[in-house]
Design a protein around this motif. Structure first.
Motif, PDB file in Angstrom:
ATOM      1  N   CYS A  22      27.117  34.197  35.034  1.00  0.00           N
ATOM      2  CA  CYS A  22      28.447  35.147  35.281  1.00  0.00           C
ATOM      3  C   CYS A  22      29.703  34.419  35.509  1.00  0.00           C
ATOM      4  N   ILE A  23      29.491  33.106  35.918  1.00  0.00           N
ATOM      5  CA  ILE A  23      30.723  32.123  36.186  1.00  0.00           C
ATOM      6  C   ILE A  23      31.015  31.518  34.902  1.00  0.00           C
ATOM      7  N   ASN A  24      31.960  32.338  34.227  1.00  0.00           N
ATOM      8  CA  ASN A  24      32.489  31.805  32.999  1.00  0.00           C
ATOM      9  C   ASN A  24      33.540  30.942  33.230  1.00  0.00           C
ATOM     10  N   THR A  25      33.282  29.593  32.567  1.00  0.00           N
ATOM     11  CA  THR A  25      34.354  28.528  32.936  1.00  0.00           C
ATOM     12  C   THR A  25      35.685  28.872  32.267  1.00  0.00           C
ATOM     13  N   SER A  26      35.768  29.141  31.014  1.00  0.00           N
ATOM     14  CA  SER A  26      36.898  29.398  30.455  1.00  0.00           C
ATOM     15  C   SER A  26      37.865  30.589  30.840  1.00  0.00           C
ATOM     16  N   LEU A  27      37.097  31.409  31.464  1.00  0.00           N
ATOM     17  CA  LEU A  27      37.932  32.653  31.834  1.00  0.00           C
ATOM     18  C   LEU A  27      38.365  32.136  33.328  1.00  0.00           C
ATOM     19  N   ALA A  28      37.376  31.685  34.168  1.00  0.00           N
ATOM     20  CA  ALA A  28      37.736  31.286  35.485  1.00  0.00           C
ATOM     21  C   ALA A  28      39.066  30.306  35.347  1.00  0.00           C
ATOM     22  N   ILE A  29      38.950  29.292  34.742  1.00  0.00           N
ATOM     23  CA  ILE A  29      40.194  28.193  34.490  1.00  0.00           C
ATOM     24  C   ILE A  29      41.539  29.146  34.225  1.00  0.00           C
ATOM     25  N   THR A  30      41.541  29.864  33.220  1.00  0.00           N
ATOM     26  CA  THR A  30      42.711  30.254  32.753  1.00  0.00           C
ATOM     27  C   THR A  30      43.356  31.223  33.827  1.00  0.00           C
ATOM     28  N   LYS A  31      42.391  31.983  34.565  1.00  0.00           N
ATOM     29  CA  LYS A  31      42.822  32.926  35.579  1.00  0.00           C
ATOM     30  C   LYS A  31      43.256  32.062  36.830  1.00  0.00           C
ATOM     31  N   ILE A  32      42.531  30.974  37.027  1.00  0.00           N
ATOM     32  CA  ILE A  32      42.927  30.182  38.285  1.00  0.00           C
ATOM     33  C   ILE A  32      44.291  29.645  38.204  1.00  0.00           C
ATOM     34  N   LEU A  33      44.360  28.685  36.746  1.00  0.00           N
ATOM     35  CA  LEU A  33      45.567  27.963  36.432  1.00  0.00           C
ATOM     36  C   LEU A  33      46.603  29.058  35.878  1.00  0.00           C
ATOM     37  N   LYS A  34      46.363  30.099  35.442  1.00  0.00           N
ATOM     38  CA  LYS A  34      47.343  31.195  34.867  1.00  0.00           C
ATOM     39  C   LYS A  34      48.122  30.608  33.744  1.00  0.00           C
ATOM     40  N   ILE A  35      46.884  29.893  32.856  1.00  0.00           N
ATOM     41  CA  ILE A  35      47.371  29.330  31.479  1.00  0.00           C
ATOM     42  C   ILE A  35      47.226  30.408  30.559  1.00  0.00           C
ATOM     43  N   GLY A  36      48.401  30.912  29.977  1.00  0.00           N
ATOM     44  CA  GLY A  36      48.674  31.612  28.752  1.00  0.00           C
ATOM     45  C   GLY A  36      47.869  33.079  29.034  1.00  0.00           C
ATOM     46  N   ASN A  37      47.388  33.625  27.924  1.00  0.00           N
ATOM     47  CA  ASN A  37      46.741  34.847  28.066  1.00  0.00           C
ATOM     48  C   ASN A  37      45.233  34.669  28.343  1.00  0.00           C
ATOM     49  N   ASP A  38      44.608  35.916  28.736  1.00  0.00           N
ATOM     50  CA  ASP A  38      42.945  35.808  28.669  1.00  0.00           C
ATOM     51  C   ASP A  38      42.611  35.170  27.353  1.00  0.00           C
ATOM     52  N   ILE A  39      41.637  34.161  27.410  1.00  0.00           N
ATOM     53  CA  ILE A  39      41.046  33.689  26.392  1.00  0.00           C
ATOM     54  C   ILE A  39      40.642  34.795  25.427  1.00  0.00           C
ATOM     55  N   ARG A  40      39.812  36.068  26.080  1.00  0.00           N
ATOM     56  CA  ARG A  40      39.354  36.948  24.945  1.00  0.00           C
ATOM     57  C   ARG A  40      40.383  37.733  24.268  1.00  0.00           C
ATOM     58  N   SER A  41      41.660  37.336  24.369  1.00  0.00           N
ATOM     59  CA  SER A  41      42.829  38.082  23.548  1.00  0.00           C
ATOM     60  C   SER A  41      43.488  37.300  22.718  1.00  0.00           C
ATOM     61  N   VAL A  42      42.864  35.965  22.698  1.00  0.00           N
ATOM     62  CA  VAL A  42      43.551  34.997  21.541  1.00  0.00           C
ATOM     63  C   VAL A  42      42.406  34.494  20.727  1.00  0.00           C
ATOM     64  N   GLY A  43      42.784  33.989  19.541  1.00  0.00           N
ATOM     65  CA  GLY A  43      41.736  33.338  18.483  1.00  0.00           C
ATOM     66  C   GLY A  43      40.801  34.214  18.080  1.00  0.00           C
ATOM     67  N   SER A  44      39.815  34.110  18.128  1.00  0.00           N
ATOM     68  CA  SER A  44      38.390  34.802  17.829  1.00  0.00           C
ATOM     69  C   SER A  44      38.009  35.644  18.953  1.00  0.00           C
ATOM     70  N   GLY A  45      38.698  35.782  20.059  1.00  0.00           N
ATOM     71  CA  GLY A  45      38.574  36.511  21.214  1.00  0.00           C
ATOM     72  C   GLY A  45      37.097  36.285  21.893  1.00  0.00           C
ATOM     73  N   ASN A  46      36.450  35.006  21.683  1.00  0.00           N
ATOM     74  CA  ASN A  46      35.429  34.679  22.366  1.00  0.00           C
ATOM     75  C   ASN A  46      35.511  33.639  23.658  1.00  0.00           C
ATOM     76  N   ALA A  47      34.913  34.106  24.486  1.00  0.00           N
ATOM     77  CA  ALA A  47      35.292  33.294  25.844  1.00  0.00           C
ATOM     78  C   ALA A  47      34.288  32.017  25.836  1.00  0.00           C
ATOM     79  N   GLY A  48      34.428  31.037  24.861  1.00  0.00           N
ATOM     80  CA  GLY A  48      33.645  30.204  24.957  1.00  0.00           C
ATOM     81  C   GLY A  48      34.190  28.656  24.423  1.00  0.00           C
ATOM     82  N   PHE A  49      33.592  27.559  24.247  1.00  0.00           N
ATOM     83  CA  PHE A  49      33.998  26.359  24.098  1.00  0.00           C
ATOM     84  C   PHE A  49      34.721  26.374  22.646  1.00  0.00           C
ATOM     85  N   THR A  50      34.281  26.814  21.583  1.00  0.00           N
ATOM     86  CA  THR A  50      35.172  26.913  20.276  1.00  0.00           C
ATOM     87  C   THR A  50      36.496  27.428  20.384  1.00  0.00           C
ATOM     88  N   ASN A  51      36.345  28.449  20.846  1.00  0.00           N
ATOM     89  CA  ASN A  51      37.594  29.401  20.987  1.00  0.00           C
ATOM     90  C   ASN A  51      38.702  28.551  21.716  1.00  0.00           C
TER      91      ASN A  51
END
Length: 228
Positions: A22-51
């Motif tokens: 459950c510790i999703n790296t992309s979501l955790a990093i974006t939330k901790i560092l407050k980088i842009g939007n939730d990764i699930r709201s950009v690109g393909s919407g997938n919280a993974g490496f490719t997106n």
């Protein structure tokens, strides 16, 4: 009593592995560092490496790759330590094998459906590879080889992921059959890994259903990197 001890230990292993997944790296990093939007709201919407690679650049993608890969390693390693130190599992290779496969499966499920992030996670490809390196490195090598060959030919990550997911239960069955079953005639060690690999492979394919639709329509994009 022995059965109950096995059940309790498998439950604990499953819970630990799911929590790690459950510790999703992309979501955790974006939330901790407050980088842009939730990764699930950009690109393909997938919280993974490719997106992450496409929308946030190489540096963030590397962190995501390492995190999603290492958590699969961690889940199965912890499981191995638990079962090897447990009297209930000692000298029972089938139980040890089952515990590792269940651990890997639950870690992937945690990655795909993380309770910490409203059950919206990644597609499980990297985490599946990682768990298989500690469960059966032969299968892991096959999955990565299929992925890389498909990616080199097509330059489409989703197609490479789909092909690897399809090859997962097939390669598991063939390797276990020819390398293990023919020597031991132990049916359990053939069927259990094949069933679990089929479940995990099916989950990964299901998470790629939108990609598959785009592939069939000729609309899926080839790999590209957002420069940051």
């Amino acid at each position: 009593m022995i059965f109950w001890n096995h059940f309790i230990l498998i439950f604990i292993i499953s819970a630990i592995s799911y929590a790690i997944g459950c510790i999703n790296t992309s979501l955790a990093i974006t939330k901790i560092l407050k980088i842009g939007n939730d990764i699930r709201s950009v690109g393909s919407g997938n919280a993974g490496f490719t997106n992450v690679l496409r929308t946030m650049g190489k540096k963030m993608a590397i962190f995501t790759f390492l995190g999603d890969f290492l958590k699969g390693i961690l889940a199965v390693w912890i499981t191995s330590m638990i079962v090897m130190s447990s009297q209930a599992f000692q000298n029972n290779e089938n139980l040890i094998l089952s515990a590792k496969y269940i651990s890997g499966m639950m870690c992937v499920i945690g990655h795909i459906y993380p309770c910490f992030f409203k059950f919206k996670g990644g597609q499980g490809v990297l985490t599946t590879w990682a768990t298989m390196f500690l469960i059966d490195w032969r299968v892991a090598i096959v999955l990565i080889t299929v992925f890389l060959i498909t990616l080199l030919i097509t330059k489409i990550v989703s197609l490479a992921s789909v092909m690897a997911a399809i090859s997962y239960p097939i390669s598991t069955f063939l390797i276990c059959f020819f390398s293990d079953y023919l020597k031991t005639r132990e049916l359990y060690s053939l069927l259990f890994p094949t069933i679990v690999s089929f479940i995990v492979g099916s989950l990964v394919l299901y998470k790629h259903k939108s990609n598959i639709a785009r592939l069939l329509n000729g609309e899926e994009k080839k790999i590209s990197v957002h420069k940051k």
